[in-house]
Structure formats: structure tokens, C-alpha cells
Design a protein around this motif. Structure first.
Motif, short mmCIF file in Angstrom:
data_model
loop_
_atom_site.label_atom_id
_atom_site.label_comp_id
_atom_site.label_asym_id
_atom_site.label_seq_id
_atom_site.Cartn_x
_atom_site.Cartn_y
_atom_site.Cartn_z
N GLU A 173 47.94 51.68 19.02
CA GLU A 173 47.95 53.04 18.50
C GLU A 173 48.49 53.14 17.08
N LYS A 200 43.46 51.95 30.72
CA LYS A 200 42.51 52.93 31.26
C LYS A 200 41.08 52.47 31.00
N GLN A 233 52.19 61.81 27.94
CA GLN A 233 50.78 62.14 27.71
C GLN A 233 50.10 62.50 29.02
N ASP A 235 46.95 61.49 30.17
CA ASP A 235 46.03 60.46 29.69
C ASP A 235 44.80 60.43 30.60
N HIS A 446 41.97 54.45 16.97
CA HIS A 446 42.40 53.11 17.37
C HIS A 446 41.16 52.21 17.37
N GLY A 483 41.00 61.90 21.32
CA GLY A 483 40.40 60.79 22.05
C GLY A 483 39.10 60.39 21.40
N SER A 484 38.36 59.56 22.11
CA SER A 484 37.11 59.07 21.55
C SER A 484 36.22 58.48 22.63
N ARG A 486 34.38 55.18 23.55
CA ARG A 486 34.82 53.83 23.20
C ARG A 486 33.66 52.89 22.91
N GLY A 527 37.43 58.90 26.53
CA GLY A 527 38.56 59.62 27.10
C GLY A 527 39.32 60.42 26.07
N ILE A 528 40.46 60.85 26.50
CA ILE A 528 41.29 61.71 25.66
C ILE A 528 42.71 61.64 26.20
N ALA A 529 43.68 61.89 25.34
CA ALA A 529 45.06 62.02 25.82
C ALA A 529 45.67 63.24 25.15
#
Ligand code: ASP
Length: 583
Positions: A173, A200, A233, A235, A446, A483-484, A486, A527-529
Motif C-alpha cells: 500500500e 483477499k 477497514q 475490506d 497499488h 479500490g480497483s 485487479r 474490490g474496494i476498502a
């Protein structure tokens, strides 16, 4: 039995009941033969009345009582003659006939009431006493309710809550890791997770499809009001999704929480702003869109008039403060001082008053005619009565300063009410960010964030321009989550590492497990956090996430209550094969 009711429970309908209550003494007042005590527990306050004529025993016992004593009282509920509408139990009081001191208390170091005389450090040192106070307890109640509702919502949507380890190895991160020496593996260290990011993703490879966790994350960063070295978070990760699926799923979570926690129904879609527009219009990737006052760039219009300050810069832009043309010299000086503060960093401020009669008065009248200023005013959609505030300089720094000025004006004009909520998504972040000091690219989000397919060819020509499938969720100018989608293909992952200047060997050493996993059928995933503490503080209307953490740390990362961090015994260091350097 310690109690038949809590201190927040009794109402007028309970009059004449015999009850037993236990709790802490908040206040004691003695009024000619009668002693009034407010008794507190988590649920509220109840007024107790002791008549010293009841018995000699009671009379002596009550003289020994003090604030924060823990007592048990037996008595009868009666209607109050002077009711207190501010208390939920304010219609009644308990006329007590029996008293038992369950525990004494020293005089507390500050008053344990809504308004306290205790300073920050003192309240943190005695946090367990601070937590007895209503507002602090209420903040944690809000946090509890948020946690419950989040679990309810995500469970209904088939998300599985899965724990991931805390003793791991460096995560990507981009902050500094906290490291933990391993006794069983001398000379080797675990890192505490900055987030469960890689785990994750592995859970998606494992086929869990939808994962979430309300989880502690650890980042060794310099602290501010909205940062803590350990924070929580929400997450989340999902398989077989594209960006749209993620935005929709978590927009419904946000709407659900707005409804359940704040009783606010939002039917319309949250606004979506691209990163480029956010920077152009608000100078920030977390725009506060509770109010307009967007930036207008006037570089072209304002150059070439022999005003050296403007002619030599890259960027000139301004905001229009509605109805502020009457600002006094003093107010304008204060704004100039504001933008010149080192944290804001502008050299100076140019103002243009668009007077009610249609004329202009500015700090640059020497260089710009009324017609010139009219051009600026038109560009900014200004009307007579408005005030234009203009900054100039390097594009990034000027945007950042103008963002600070915009927020300051928003505060001054009362446009940033805590009770108003303006959520939005910021999309299309750049994939990479150039670091001038290290002369290399860093991942903006990231290194597992995927680039937009249509930008893939830029890897070889202009990597800085690649846009990512990355998104942030923002409420009222606060970044609540991000988030993104991946990368799920080893080849592209290697390309990304290469763009970041990470060699194949280094990538293998750090993230070999993930690259290996990608060889065994990784599904498309994303995903996202969300920052749980921050989301709570925004809903609670506070600037500080500390109010929503039971045992937070101070600005130097210390827990002043347990006095940590602290030195450890030499024996412990020896077991870990560690030796401290002489200071
Ligand atoms: N792990 C990321 C973070 O902590 C969030 C994500 O990409 O899901 O910011």
C-alpha cells in the motif's frame, strides 16, 4: 440482584413501582435534608432522592458518598414535581430507602459529563473514564450500529466474512510497515498488514467469489486528525466483476447505511467525477461537492497584460465567492494571510470585486482594465455582488492552494454543514505517479491495480498517462474508500512491476506467492476498502476519527493510558536475537 431496571429505562408509567438500580454517581446535591443524586449507567441517568429522615443509617451513609461511587439503590418510582424534559427519565425520580455502596471512587481527574473540563491528554490517559461520558459512548454506539448494518447488508448479498493473518510480510500500500521480529526464525521479521490486499486476491483465486472483513490495518505514517497507526477497514473483494458491478454494489451499501444510520434516503445515483475533472474543477481528488464554487482557469485571458507575476506562470485560476464583493480590507487581508500559510503555500492572492453597480475593483487594477476584468468575471459566471479570488503559479501547487482557499470560503460562507451529505465517486485515476526525488514511477493505488485496456499501449510510450480501473468513494471531501479492478494475468502483472522499476527477482521475492497463484486460474476480480473509522466520523459529524475508536493513540503514536510503546526487557531482546544501537 443488582438491578431491576437500567438508569435510562423508567418512565411516568412506572410510578409506584419498587425498583432496584445500580450505577455510578454523576452528581450529588444536598438541599436541606434532601440529597439528590443523578445515577448513571450506559443507558442514561435517573434522579434519586434521599430523605435523611428515612433512617439514621441512610443519613450517615449518604454523607460518605462521592462522585463516581458505584452504588445500588432500592426505592419507589414517583412523579417529579419539576420535570426535566432534557432527560428521558425526566418525568420521574426514585425516592430511595436502601443504599449499598458497591465500590468507592477516587475523585475523578475531570468531570464526567457531556461538557468536561478535561483536556485531551488527560482524557486519553483516563480513557476508561472518558468513555463513561455520553458523547463518547454515543460515538461508539454509532460505530457498533454501522458494523452491524454493514455485516447484515453484505451477508444478504452473499459476501463471506473471512479473517486473514496479521503476521504477514510487507504489503504494497505504499506506507511504512510495522515489523515484528520472529523469535523462532532469528533475524527474520513479520510485517503487520497495511491491508489484507494480497490475501483477499488469493481468496478470489480460491473461488470464494465475495469476501469481506472488518479488519485492523497498520501503517507507520505520520499522524493527523484522520489518521491512526492502526485503523479499521471494511475490506471487500468480488470475482467476475467489472468496475460498474463494484460501484453499483457499494453504492447500494452506502445508500443502505445512509438510510439505516442517518435516516437519509438517497434515490438518485451518486455523481461520478473523473480524476482529471476533480483536479481541474476542485484541485482535489476528494472534492467536497456540498457546494459549487468550482475553479475556472483563466491562464489565457489573464496573460499578456504586462503583469509579470501572471505572465511568468504555468497556471492561473480562480473561484467566485457569491455575494462577497463587500468584503472589507481586513477580510481580504485575512484571506491573503490564509493562502500564504506554509501549509497552503501560495505566494499571494489577487481579488476582484464585482461591485453591485457593475464596476470592478481589484488588487491588480494597475494592469487590468475594467474590460479585462469583465472577461474574467464572465469566464467565472460571476454576477454583480460577487468576489473573484485568483491564484497563480505552478499547476499542482496552485490547484492545491486554491482547493484550500475554496474550502476555507465554504466554511466562511456556511456551505459545509455537517448535516448535509454529498457523496460521490472519483473515477479513472492515473495508474502511476512520478516521484521526482526517486526519479521513478510509483503505483498511484497499488501495483495490482489494472490499467484501462484502451491505455495499454501507453506502457511503452507515456506510462504517466495510463488510466487505471480505480475508484475512490468520497463524502463531503473526505476519502471514505478506494479500490480497483485487479490485474489477474501474470504477464500484465510483470509489465506493471517493470513500469514500477521492480525487477523480476524482486517481484518474485516479494509477491512470488501471488504471481504463482495467478498461474492456476485466477478469475477476473476487483474490490474496494472503506475506512471504517472515517466513515463513522463523517456520519457522526466529527473531524477526528479518534472519537470513534475506543482506545486511540495520540499524535506521536502513543497510547498514553497504557504507556506504549515502551522499552522491553533485555531478555526479550536476547530471545529475539536483537541488540539496540547506542543512541
Ligand atoms: N487495499 C486497498 C487499500 O487499502 C483497497 C483495495 O484496493 O481494495 O487502499
Amino acid at each position: 440482584m443488582y438491578r431491576t431496571h437500567t438508569c435510562g429505562e423508567l418512565r411516568i408509567d412506572d410510578v409506584n413501582q419498587d425498583v432496584t438500580l445500580s450505577g455510578w454517581i454523576q452528581t450529588i446535591r444536598n438541599l436541606g435534608g434532601m440529597t439528590f443524586i443523578t445515577l448513571r449507567d450506559r443507558y442514561g441517568l435517573t434522579q434519586l432522592v434521599f430523605d435523611e429522615n428515612t433512617s439514621d443509617k441512610l443519613k450517615t451513609e449518604i454523607t460518605k458518598l462521592g462522585r463516581e461511587f458505584v452504588i445500588k439503590v432500592i426505592g419507589k418510582v414517583i412523579e417529579r414535581s419539576s420535570k426535566n424534559p432534557k432527560m428521558s427519565t425526566g418525568d420521574i425520580e426514585i425516592i430511595a430507602h436502601d443504599l449499598l455502596v458497591l465500590n468507592k471512587s477516587e475523585i475523578p481527574p475531570f468531570t464526567i459529563e457531556d461538557e468536561t473540563d478535561g483536556g485531551d491528554e488527560l482524557r486519553m490517559k483516563y480513557r476508561y473514564l472518558d468513555l463513561r461520558r455520553n458523547p463518547v459512548r454515543k460515538s461508539l454506539e454509532l460505530r457498533h450500529k454501522m458494523g452491524q448494518e454493514i455485516r447484515k447488508f453484505l451477508d444478504k448479498k452473499d459476501f463471506m466474512e473471512i479473517e486473514t493473518p496479521y503476521l504477514i510480510k510487507s504489503t504494497p500500500e505504499g506506507a511504512r510497515d510495522f515489523i515484528v521480529p520472529s523469535r523462532m526464525n532469528p533475524g527474520e521479521f513479520y510485517a503487520l498488514p497495511q491491508s489484507p490486499q494480497t490475501f483477499k486476491q488469493l481468496l478470489m483465486v480460491a473461488g470464494f467469489d465475495k469476501y469481506f472483513q472488518i479488519v485492523k490495518c497498520f501503517r507507520d505514517e505520520d499522524l493527523r486528525a484522520d489518521r491512526q497507526p492502526e485503523f479499521t477497514q471494511i475490506d471487500c473483494e468480488m470475482s467476475f466483476v467489472d468496475q460498474e458491478d463494484i460501484l453499483n454494489t457499494f453504492e447500494s451499501l452506502a445508500k443502505y447505511l445512509f438510510k439505516e444510520i442517518k435516516d437519509i434516503s438517497i434515490n438518485e445515483e451518486f455523481p461520478r467525477i473523473t480524476y482529471d475533472d476533480a483536479m481541474k474543477l476542485y484541485g482535489s481528488d476528494k472534492p467536497d461537492i456540498r457546494f459549487e464554487m468550482k475553479f475556472t482557469e483563466i491562464t489565457e485571458q489573464a496573460q499578456g497584460k504586462d503583469f509579470k507575476v501572471f505572465d511568468s506562470v504555468e497556471y492561473i485560476a480562480g473561484i467566485c465567492a457569491k455575494g462577497c464583493a463587500e468584503y472589507s480590507r481586513k477580510k481580504l487581508d485575512a484571506l491573503t494571510a490564509f493562502v500564504q500559510k506554509p501549509q497552503v503555500g501560495a505566494k499571494g492572492l489577487v481579488y476582484v470585486k464585482y461591485n453591485a453597480d457593475g464596476s470592478f475593483k481589484s488588487s491588480v487594477d494597475k494592469f487590468f482594465s475594467q474590460d479585462d476584468l469583465k472577461v474574467w468575471a464572465n469566464a467565472m459566471n460571476a454576477e454583480p455582488g460577487d468576489l473573484l479570488l485568483v491564484l497563480a503559479g505552478n499547476i499542482d501547487k496552485t490547484r492545491s492552494a486554491l482547493n484550500d482557499l475554496r474550502l476555507e470560503m465554504g466554511d466562511r460562507l456556511g456551505l459545509r454543514s455537517k448535516d448535509k451529505f454529498a457523496p460521490c465517486w472519483v473515477l479513472d485515476f492515473p495508474l502511476l505517479e512520478w516521484n521526482e526525488d526517486e526519479k521513478r514511477f510509483f503505483a498511484k493505488h497499488h501495483p495490482f491495480t489494472s490499467p484501462k485496456t484502451e491505455d495499454l499501449n501507453l506502457f511503452d510510450t507515456d506510462p504517466g498517462k495510463i488510466r487505471a480501473n480505480a475508484y475512490d468513494f468520497v463524502i463531503n471531501g473526505v476519502e471514505i474508500g478506494g479500490g480497483s479492478i485487479r490485474i489477474f494475468d501474470a504477464e500484465l502483472q510483470h509489465k506493471m512491476f517493470a513500469a514500477l522499476g521492480i525487477s523480476k527477482e524482486e517481484a518474485e521475492e516479494k509477491f512470488g506467492f501471488l504471481l504463482d497463484a495467478f498461474k492456476f486460474g485466477a478469475p477476473p476480480h476487483g474490490g474496494i476498502a472503506f475506512g471504517f473509522d472515517r466513515w463513522c466520523s463523517v456520519f457522526g459529524g466529527s473531524e477526528s476519527i479518534r472519537d470513534y475508536i475506543a482506545f486511540p493513540k495520540n499524535n506521536s503514536g502513543r497510547d498514553v493510558m497504557i504507556d506504549s510503546p515502551s522499552v522491553v526487557e533485555t531478555k526479550q531482546l536476547e530471545e529475539l536475537m536483537l541488540k539496540l544501537k547506542e543512541q
